[in-house]
Design a protein around this motif. Structure first.
Motif, PDB file in Angstrom:
ATOM      1  N   TYR A 162      26.453  -1.183  -3.289  1.00  0.00           N
ATOM      2  CA  TYR A 162      27.095  -0.130  -2.504  1.00  0.00           C
ATOM      3  C   TYR A 162      27.717  -0.659  -1.205  1.00  0.00           C
ATOM      4  O   TYR A 162      27.999   0.120  -0.309  1.00  0.00           O
ATOM      5  CB  TYR A 162      26.089   0.963  -2.158  1.00  0.00           C
ATOM      6  N   ALA A 163      27.924  -1.946  -1.078  1.00  0.00           N
ATOM      7  CA  ALA A 163      28.402  -2.533   0.167  1.00  0.00           C
ATOM      8  C   ALA A 163      29.671  -1.857   0.684  1.00  0.00           C
ATOM      9  O   ALA A 163      29.858  -1.726   1.888  1.00  0.00           O
ATOM     10  CB  ALA A 163      28.626  -4.032  -0.009  1.00  0.00           C
ATOM     11  N   ASP A 164      30.542  -1.437  -0.201  1.00  0.00           N
ATOM     12  CA  ASP A 164      31.775  -0.780   0.205  1.00  0.00           C
ATOM     13  C   ASP A 164      31.702   0.738   0.080  1.00  0.00           C
ATOM     14  O   ASP A 164      32.684   1.429   0.313  1.00  0.00           O
ATOM     15  CB  ASP A 164      32.945  -1.295  -0.644  1.00  0.00           C
ATOM     16  N   ASN A 165      30.546   1.259  -0.300  1.00  0.00           N
ATOM     17  CA  ASN A 165      30.401   2.689  -0.531  1.00  0.00           C
ATOM     18  C   ASN A 165      28.964   3.093  -0.203  1.00  0.00           C
ATOM     19  O   ASN A 165      28.119   3.188  -1.086  1.00  0.00           O
ATOM     20  CB  ASN A 165      30.744   3.023  -1.992  1.00  0.00           C
ATOM     21  N   VAL A 166      28.695   3.334   1.076  1.00  0.00           N
ATOM     22  CA  VAL A 166      27.345   3.639   1.528  1.00  0.00           C
ATOM     23  C   VAL A 166      26.845   4.920   0.854  1.00  0.00           C
ATOM     24  O   VAL A 166      27.546   5.932   0.842  1.00  0.00           O
ATOM     25  CB  VAL A 166      27.310   3.789   3.058  1.00  0.00           C
ATOM     26  N   PRO A 167      25.641   4.897   0.279  1.00  0.00           N
ATOM     27  CA  PRO A 167      25.104   6.087  -0.390  1.00  0.00           C
ATOM     28  C   PRO A 167      24.936   7.255   0.580  1.00  0.00           C
ATOM     29  O   PRO A 167      24.685   7.058   1.770  1.00  0.00           O
ATOM     30  CB  PRO A 167      23.742   5.636  -0.905  1.00  0.00           C
ATOM     31  N   LYS A 168      25.030   8.462   0.063  1.00  0.00           N
ATOM     32  CA  LYS A 168      24.843   9.659   0.879  1.00  0.00           C
ATOM     33  C   LYS A 168      23.374  10.022   1.017  1.00  0.00           C
ATOM     34  O   LYS A 168      22.994  10.738   1.935  1.00  0.00           O
ATOM     35  CB  LYS A 168      25.602  10.838   0.270  1.00  0.00           C
ATOM     36  N   PHE A 169      22.547   9.545   0.077  1.00  0.00           N
ATOM     37  CA  PHE A 169      21.131   9.899   0.058  1.00  0.00           C
ATOM     38  C   PHE A 169      20.284   8.654  -0.161  1.00  0.00           C
ATOM     39  O   PHE A 169      20.721   7.700  -0.805  1.00  0.00           O
ATOM     40  CB  PHE A 169      20.845  10.899  -1.075  1.00  0.00           C
ATOM     41  N   PRO A 170      19.035   8.676   0.330  1.00  0.00           N
ATOM     42  CA  PRO A 170      18.133   7.545   0.076  1.00  0.00           C
ATOM     43  C   PRO A 170      17.825   7.409  -1.414  1.00  0.00           C
ATOM     44  O   PRO A 170      17.866   8.393  -2.152  1.00  0.00           O
ATOM     45  CB  PRO A 170      16.861   7.921   0.840  1.00  0.00           C
ATOM     46  N   THR A 171      17.516   6.198  -1.824  1.00  0.00           N
ATOM     47  CA  THR A 171      17.039   5.945  -3.179  1.00  0.00           C
ATOM     48  C   THR A 171      15.515   5.951  -3.139  1.00  0.00           C
ATOM     49  O   THR A 171      14.920   5.338  -2.258  1.00  0.00           O
ATOM     50  CB  THR A 171      17.531   4.574  -3.681  1.00  0.00           C
ATOM     51  N   TYR A 172      14.889   6.636  -4.096  1.00  0.00           N
ATOM     52  CA  TYR A 172      13.433   6.738  -4.123  1.00  0.00           C
ATOM     53  C   TYR A 172      12.874   6.099  -5.377  1.00  0.00           C
ATOM     54  O   TYR A 172      13.492   6.136  -6.435  1.00  0.00           O
ATOM     55  CB  TYR A 172      12.987   8.211  -4.105  1.00  0.00           C
ATOM     56  N   PHE A 173      11.690   5.541  -5.239  1.00  0.00           N
ATOM     57  CA  PHE A 173      10.901   5.106  -6.378  1.00  0.00           C
ATOM     58  C   PHE A 173       9.446   5.228  -5.972  1.00  0.00           C
ATOM     59  O   PHE A 173       9.124   5.232  -4.792  1.00  0.00           O
ATOM     60  CB  PHE A 173      11.248   3.672  -6.815  1.00  0.00           C
ATOM     61  N   MET A 174       8.582   5.361  -6.942  1.00  0.00           N
ATOM     62  CA  MET A 174       7.151   5.486  -6.685  1.00  0.00           C
ATOM     63  C   MET A 174       6.484   4.133  -6.941  1.00  0.00           C
ATOM     64  O   MET A 174       6.982   3.341  -7.731  1.00  0.00           O
ATOM     65  CB  MET A 174       6.535   6.541  -7.600  1.00  0.00           C
ATOM     66  N   ARG A 175       5.376   3.908  -6.273  1.00  0.00           N
ATOM     67  CA  ARG A 175       4.543   2.727  -6.523  1.00  0.00           C
ATOM     68  C   ARG A 175       3.170   3.204  -6.951  1.00  0.00           C
ATOM     69  O   ARG A 175       2.594   4.088  -6.319  1.00  0.00           O
ATOM     70  CB  ARG A 175       4.408   1.879  -5.256  1.00  0.00           C
ATOM     71  N   GLY A 176       2.655   2.597  -8.010  1.00  0.00           N
ATOM     72  CA  GLY A 176       1.306   2.892  -8.469  1.00  0.00           C
ATOM     73  C   GLY A 176       0.274   2.115  -7.674  1.00  0.00           C
ATOM     74  O   GLY A 176       0.574   1.074  -7.081  1.00  0.00           O
ATOM     75  N   LEU A 177      -0.946   2.613  -7.667  1.00  0.00           N
ATOM     76  CA  LEU A 177      -2.025   2.004  -6.906  1.00  0.00           C
ATOM     77  C   LEU A 177      -2.255   0.538  -7.283  1.00  0.00           C
ATOM     78  O   LEU A 177      -2.498  -0.300  -6.419  1.00  0.00           O
ATOM     79  CB  LEU A 177      -3.313   2.810  -7.090  1.00  0.00           C
ATOM     80  N   THR A 178      -2.171   0.190  -8.575  1.00  0.00           N
ATOM     81  CA  THR A 178      -2.442  -1.199  -8.992  1.00  0.00           C
ATOM     82  C   THR A 178      -1.360  -2.169  -8.517  1.00  0.00           C
ATOM     83  O   THR A 178      -1.563  -3.381  -8.560  1.00  0.00           O
ATOM     84  CB  THR A 178      -2.583  -1.313 -10.520  1.00  0.00           C
ATOM     85  N   THR A 194      17.091  -0.962 -15.907  1.00  0.00           N
ATOM     86  CA  THR A 194      17.573   0.415 -16.020  1.00  0.00           C
ATOM     87  C   THR A 194      17.983   0.889 -14.629  1.00  0.00           C
ATOM     88  O   THR A 194      17.816   0.166 -13.637  1.00  0.00           O
ATOM     89  CB  THR A 194      16.485   1.366 -16.565  1.00  0.00           C
ATOM     90  N   THR A 195      18.483   2.114 -14.532  1.00  0.00           N
ATOM     91  CA  THR A 195      18.835   2.670 -13.231  1.00  0.00           C
ATOM     92  C   THR A 195      17.606   3.134 -12.458  1.00  0.00           C
ATOM     93  O   THR A 195      17.690   3.406 -11.268  1.00  0.00           O
ATOM     94  CB  THR A 195      19.797   3.864 -13.390  1.00  0.00           C
ATOM     95  N   GLN A 196      16.457   3.239 -13.116  1.00  0.00           N
ATOM     96  CA  GLN A 196      15.204   3.607 -12.454  1.00  0.00           C
ATOM     97  C   GLN A 196      14.461   2.323 -12.079  1.00  0.00           C
ATOM     98  O   GLN A 196      14.215   1.481 -12.919  1.00  0.00           O
ATOM     99  CB  GLN A 196      14.339   4.455 -13.391  1.00  0.00           C
ATOM    100  N   TRP A 197      14.081   2.174 -10.835  1.00  0.00           N
ATOM    101  CA  TRP A 197      13.505   0.937 -10.325  1.00  0.00           C
ATOM    102  C   TRP A 197      12.007   0.821 -10.514  1.00  0.00           C
ATOM    103  O   TRP A 197      11.411  -0.215 -10.199  1.00  0.00           O
ATOM    104  CB  TRP A 197      13.789   0.816  -8.833  1.00  0.00           C
ATOM    105  N   ASP A 198      11.343   1.848 -11.005  1.00  0.00           N
ATOM    106  CA  ASP A 198       9.882   1.895 -10.976  1.00  0.00           C
ATOM    107  C   ASP A 198       9.195   0.674 -11.584  1.00  0.00           C
ATOM    108  O   ASP A 198       8.258   0.138 -10.988  1.00  0.00           O
ATOM    109  CB  ASP A 198       9.367   3.164 -11.661  1.00  0.00           C
ATOM    110  N   VAL A 199       9.608   0.217 -12.741  1.00  0.00           N
ATOM    111  CA  VAL A 199       8.904  -0.901 -13.379  1.00  0.00           C
ATOM    112  C   VAL A 199       9.011  -2.166 -12.530  1.00  0.00           C
ATOM    113  O   VAL A 199       8.012  -2.834 -12.265  1.00  0.00           O
ATOM    114  CB  VAL A 199       9.426  -1.156 -14.814  1.00  0.00           C
ATOM    115  N   GLY A 200      10.193  -2.508 -12.072  1.00  0.00           N
ATOM    116  CA  GLY A 200      10.383  -3.713 -11.277  1.00  0.00           C
ATOM    117  C   GLY A 200       9.713  -3.672  -9.922  1.00  0.00           C
ATOM    118  O   GLY A 200       9.524  -4.706  -9.285  1.00  0.00           O
ATOM    119  N   LYS A 201       9.329  -2.492  -9.479  1.00  0.00           N
ATOM    120  CA  LYS A 201       8.657  -2.331  -8.192  1.00  0.00           C
ATOM    121  C   LYS A 201       7.159  -2.086  -8.351  1.00  0.00           C
ATOM    122  O   LYS A 201       6.473  -1.824  -7.370  1.00  0.00           O
ATOM    123  CB  LYS A 201       9.260  -1.134  -7.436  1.00  0.00           C
ATOM    124  N   ASN A 202       6.637  -2.176  -9.578  1.00  0.00           N
ATOM    125  CA  ASN A 202       5.246  -1.793  -9.806  1.00  0.00           C
ATOM    126  C   ASN A 202       4.414  -2.785 -10.585  1.00  0.00           C
ATOM    127  O   ASN A 202       3.334  -2.426 -11.063  1.00  0.00           O
ATOM    128  CB  ASN A 202       5.196  -0.425 -10.497  1.00  0.00           C
TER     129      ASN A 202
END
Length: 167
Positions: free
Chosen positions: A6-22, A84-92
């Protein structure tokens, strides 16, 4: 955003993802790169620690729910994050989110943690360095947006994003 798609197109909203306890690992415990990947990156981030149950916050009252602040190393397994477009696995992946060691109470620093340095070092070399004043989405704006649909509970962590220079 300078390094992302998005370097040339700043998002209008934050991107969210969840993190699991483990996925969390305490201070002085290792962040573990999964054997299935060699794309584990570090990301220095600010953490808002939620102190009371809230929903429907506004920008004006958003800081009322913050018990304190801490630091976070958002270890991200990039090839899995980008599958995928959902970041959850790569962040968990287990033990990839380093947290702590301290919490600074909300009344000990400026509202919204304004004016704080965020920095990561690797083997003594500074890899990331910026200031919370430069955050794309201030904490109040993020909390107001997020709590439109999600109730936050005491002990929840809002991990806020990272300066340029990741991984």
């Amino acid at each position: 955003v300078k390094e992302g798609r998005y370097a040339d197109n700043v998002p209008k909203f934050p991107t969210y993802f969840m993190r699991g306890l483990t996925s969390l690992t305490p201070h002085e415990s290792p962040i573990v790169r999964p054997k299935i990947s060699d794309t584990l990156d570090f990301e220095a981030e600010l953490v808002a620690i939620i102190g009371k149950r809230v929903r429907g916050l506004t920008k004006e009252n958003a800081y009322s729910c913050i018990a304190g602040w801490s630091c976070f190393n958002d270890g991200s397994v990039r090839d899995w994050q980008k599958r995928t477009t959902q970041w959850d696995v790569g962040k968990n992946f287990d033990s990839t989110g380093g947290f702590g060691p301290w919490m600074v109470t909300a009344d000990d620093i400026a509202p919204g943690a304004k004016g704080l340095k965020i920095q990561s070092r690797l083997n003594g070399n500074v890899m990331q360095s910026d200031n919370t004043d430069n955050m794309m989405f201030p904490v109040a704006e993020t909390l107001a947006d997020l709590t439109t649909g999600i109730t936050l509970e005491p002990g929840d962590l809002l991990v806020t994003g990272t300066p340029e220079g990741v991984g």
